[in-house]
Scaffold this motif. Structure first.
Motif, PDB file in Angstrom:
ATOM      1  N   THR A 208       0.846  -1.186   0.000  1.00  0.00           N
ATOM      2  CA  THR A 208       0.000   0.000   0.000  1.00  0.00           C
ATOM      3  C   THR A 208       0.890   1.249   0.000  1.00  0.00           C
ATOM      4  OG1 THR A 208      -0.066   0.152   2.410  1.00  0.00           O
ATOM      5  CG2 THR A 208      -1.722  -1.251   1.341  1.00  0.00           C
TER       6      THR A 208
ATOM      7  N   ASP B 229       1.132   3.553   2.289  1.00  0.00           N
ATOM      8  CA  ASP B 229       1.782   3.721   3.595  1.00  0.00           C
ATOM      9  C   ASP B 229       2.923   2.726   3.769  1.00  0.00           C
ATOM     10  OD1 ASP B 229       0.087   5.779   4.245  1.00  0.00           O
ATOM     11  OD2 ASP B 229      -1.278   4.543   5.454  1.00  0.00           O
ATOM     12  N   GLU B 230       2.692   1.478   3.370  1.00  0.00           N
ATOM     13  CA  GLU B 230       3.734   0.462   3.494  1.00  0.00           C
ATOM     14  C   GLU B 230       4.906   0.771   2.578  1.00  0.00           C
ATOM     15  OE1 GLU B 230       0.703  -3.256   4.530  1.00  0.00           O
ATOM     16  OE2 GLU B 230       1.343  -2.865   2.477  1.00  0.00           O
TER      17      GLU B 230
ATOM     18  N   ALA C   4       5.915   3.609   1.605  1.00  0.00           N
ATOM     19  CA  ALA C   4       6.690   4.734   2.134  1.00  0.00           C
ATOM     20  C   ALA C   4       7.699   4.251   3.174  1.00  0.00           C
ATOM     21  CB  ALA C   4       5.747   5.769   2.744  1.00  0.00           C
TER      22      ALA C   4
ATOM     23  N   THR D 135       4.658   2.471  -4.585  1.00  0.00           N
ATOM     24  CA  THR D 135       3.364   1.876  -4.229  1.00  0.00           C
ATOM     25  C   THR D 135       3.034   0.764  -5.225  1.00  0.00           C
ATOM     26  OG1 THR D 135       2.572   3.972  -3.323  1.00  0.00           O
ATOM     27  CG2 THR D 135       0.904   2.344  -3.930  1.00  0.00           C
TER      28      THR D 135
END
Length: 242
Positions: free
Chosen positions: A190, A192-193, A195, A201
């Protein structure tokens, strides 16, 4: 009958260096003698030595570092796991000649969430230890981990400083377990992951969901997301095995 042609000096130097690397005499990270040392040893020109070292570097056997010399190449931080084992990531990384790193991203002692089945199965309506961690190899992200621990099963975990000790390593070294279960899948990271892992992404990740028990009491639940090009699962078996 034609006699077998003797190897050239280039081939002799290369073969002797390769032999020392492949035998383990020169381990990953070992500094190979400097060019002038090889020139003296073999009585040859700098051009000859440079050509040999360039060929070895192109094959991936050595790394050439400007002003530092040439070194036996380290294997990339690509982990292999026998499918039914529980690995210690720190040990796996360091055994391959890399520097292991670990960061605790989040940590809480809280009640299980009513909408999180994995938390309810672990502690019911009780409290659990919840944490999120990042594993690194040579300073680069390798895996993102989300872990829950049942403190009723392992009360000493409430006193452990998990900012220093990776929870998986600590559990393997200090807590006995009698049963484990793996679930293996593949997902895209995702936003967030990605990053945290420092990748685009949607990058492919291999996911390990694991639960362990001691008797009927569950100890921990963990989800580890490894960068897809950095992890292999291997199962070894023989004909007729079950």
């Amino acid at each position: 009958m034609k006699s077998k042609k003797a190897p050239t000096l280039n081939h002799r130097i290369r073969n002797e260096i390769e032999s020392r690397i492949l035998s383990g005499e020169w381990a990953p990270g070992f500094r190979i003698p400097f060019e002038h040392e090889l020139m003296a040893q073999y009585g040859c020109s700098r051009m000859t030595v440079n050509k040999v070292l360039t060929t070895l570097a192109e094959s991936g056997m050595i790394e050439r570092r400007r002003r530092a010399g040439s070194f036996v190449a380290r294997q990339p931080p690509h982990l292999e796991q026998v499918a039914l084992e529980i690995p210690d990531i720190e040990v796996a990384v360091t055994e391959r000649g890399h520097e292991y790193g670990y960061q605790l991203l989040d940590h809480a002692h809280r009640k299980a969430k009513a909408d999180a089945p994995e938390e309810l199965l672990l502690v019911g309506e009780g409290k659990l230890l919840a944490m999120r961690c990042l594993h690194l190899a040579d300073g680069k992200p390798l895996a993102l981990e989300r872990r829950f621990i049942n403190p009723d099963a392992v009360p000493e975990t409430l006193k452990v400083d998990f900012a220093i000790h990776a929870p998986g390593s600590w559990l393997l070294q200090n807590v006995s377990w009698t049963r484990g279960e793996h679930r293996i899948s593949a997902v895209a990271a995702t936003a967030d992951e990605a990053a945290v892992l420092k990748v685009p992404t949607g990058t492919a990740c291999l996911v390990i969901d694991r639960q362990t028990w001691r008797g009927d009491q569950q100890i921990t639940w963990v989800r580890q997301k490894f960068l897809g090009d950095a992890y292999d699962l291997i199962a070894r078996f023989a004909p007729g095995s079950r």
